[in-house]
Design an enzyme around this catalytic site. Structure first.
Site, short mmCIF file in Angstrom:
data_model
loop_
_atom_site.label_atom_id
_atom_site.label_comp_id
_atom_site.label_asym_id
_atom_site.label_seq_id
_atom_site.Cartn_x
_atom_site.Cartn_y
_atom_site.Cartn_z
N GLU A 116 13.05 -6.81 21.29
CA GLU A 116 12.65 -7.52 22.49
C GLU A 116 12.18 -8.93 22.10
OE1 GLU A 116 9.23 -5.55 24.05
OE2 GLU A 116 8.87 -7.05 25.62
N PHE A 117 12.60 -9.91 22.86
CA PHE A 117 12.10 -11.27 22.63
C PHE A 117 10.79 -11.44 23.38
CE2 PHE A 117 11.43 -15.71 23.29
CZ PHE A 117 11.83 -16.28 22.08
N ASP A 170 10.71 17.22 -13.73
CA ASP A 170 11.89 16.53 -13.19
C ASP A 170 13.12 17.42 -13.27
OD1 ASP A 170 13.37 14.52 -12.08
OD2 ASP A 170 13.58 13.35 -13.92
#
Ligand code: ADP
Length: 247
Positions: A116-117, A170
């Site tokens: 939105e502007f 890991d």
């Protein structure tokens, strides 16, 4: 935003004629504005100054103005993060923030965000109102489901004696191989591929009730490091636990 460069752009582009709709457009920004943005013409594009990182523009259309930022080298993850933050703030209906509309990749590389502007006023506005709105936003932010889970996690560890044990840090397919006799081995090689981890056997030795808490830790970690692809897995574990714990 970067205050050091806050000056208006020295030039602006006005399109003399609306873009012909027949033009084959490979510009996803235009495409979005002219479809989901519900505009039938883009009447002008002007650069907006003041940013630090991205190229910012105002798109004027017959359906109002849009604010667009593009980045020529960084992928959509950056704008996805920005949109996520803006949306979360927007949804609190407290402090005024632009509604984010669309994030995507540019065909030439890089990415864009359409939002939105907002036509800025000339002052900084009422500072005490700003403070109140910010406080409202902080309060409106519902403890994200994750935080609810953290508060209720204790129930999963009742009557458990925690004993330290050696844990592989890991374990994933890239770190597993076998010697020539077929004996599985851990090779701990660094590899950028990430496949599913065939560790159901290892996991099955963990008390089932808490197993997914550990899985969640890794999803959250991956979400943090690698982005939104891991979000839904994390959220579904959180939701499952919340249901199970009736939290
Ligand atoms: P960057 O991502 O490069 O830091 P910003 O988000 O700061 O860019 O945006 C650049 C400038 O554009 C801001 O300084 C502000 O003046 C203006 N701006 C930002 N968001 C909007 C908006 N939604 N509507 C209108 N202007 C905006």
């Amino acid at each position: 935003s970067c205050h050091l460069f806050r000056s208006s752009h020295p030039f602006s582009i006005r399109l003399q004629k609306p873009m012909a709709m027949a033009t084959v457009s490979t510009d996803p920004v235009r495409e979005w504005i002219l479809s989901e943005g519900k505009a039938s013409q883009i009447t002008g594009i002007s650069p907006v100054g003041g940013g630090c990182i991205n190229l910012a523009s105002r798109y004027n259309t017959d359906a109002g103005s849009f604010f667009v930022k593009t980045n020529r080298s960084i992928g959509p993850e950056m704008f996805e993060g920005e949109a996520l933050g803006l949306r979360a703030m927007y949804e609190t209906k407290s402090i005024r923030v632009p509604q984010p509309f669309k994030v995507g990749a540019l065909p030439t590389g890089g990415s864009y965000i359409i939002m939105e502007f907002i036509e800025f006023g000339s002052s900084r506005g009422d500072q005490s109102l700003l403070g109140r709105k910010l406080a409202e936003m902080h309060k409106a932010t519902k403890s994200e489901n994750g935080q609810r889970l953290v508060k209720n996690l204790g129930a999963l560890f009742e009557d458990v004696t925690i004993e330290p044990c050696l844990l592989h840090g890991d374990l994933w397919s890239g770190n597993i191989s076998s010697d020539k006799n077929g004996e599985p081995m851990d090779i701990m090689k660094q590899n950028s591929e990430c496949h599913g981890v065939p560790v159901s056997e290892a996991r099955s030795t963990m008390p089932i009730l808490r197993r997914d808490v550990y899985l969640l830790y890794h999803y959250l970690n991956h979400y943090n490091l690698f982005g939104s692809g891991y979000r839904s897995s994390a959220m579904s574990i959180i939701d499952d636990y919340l249901r199970m714990l009736k939290a």
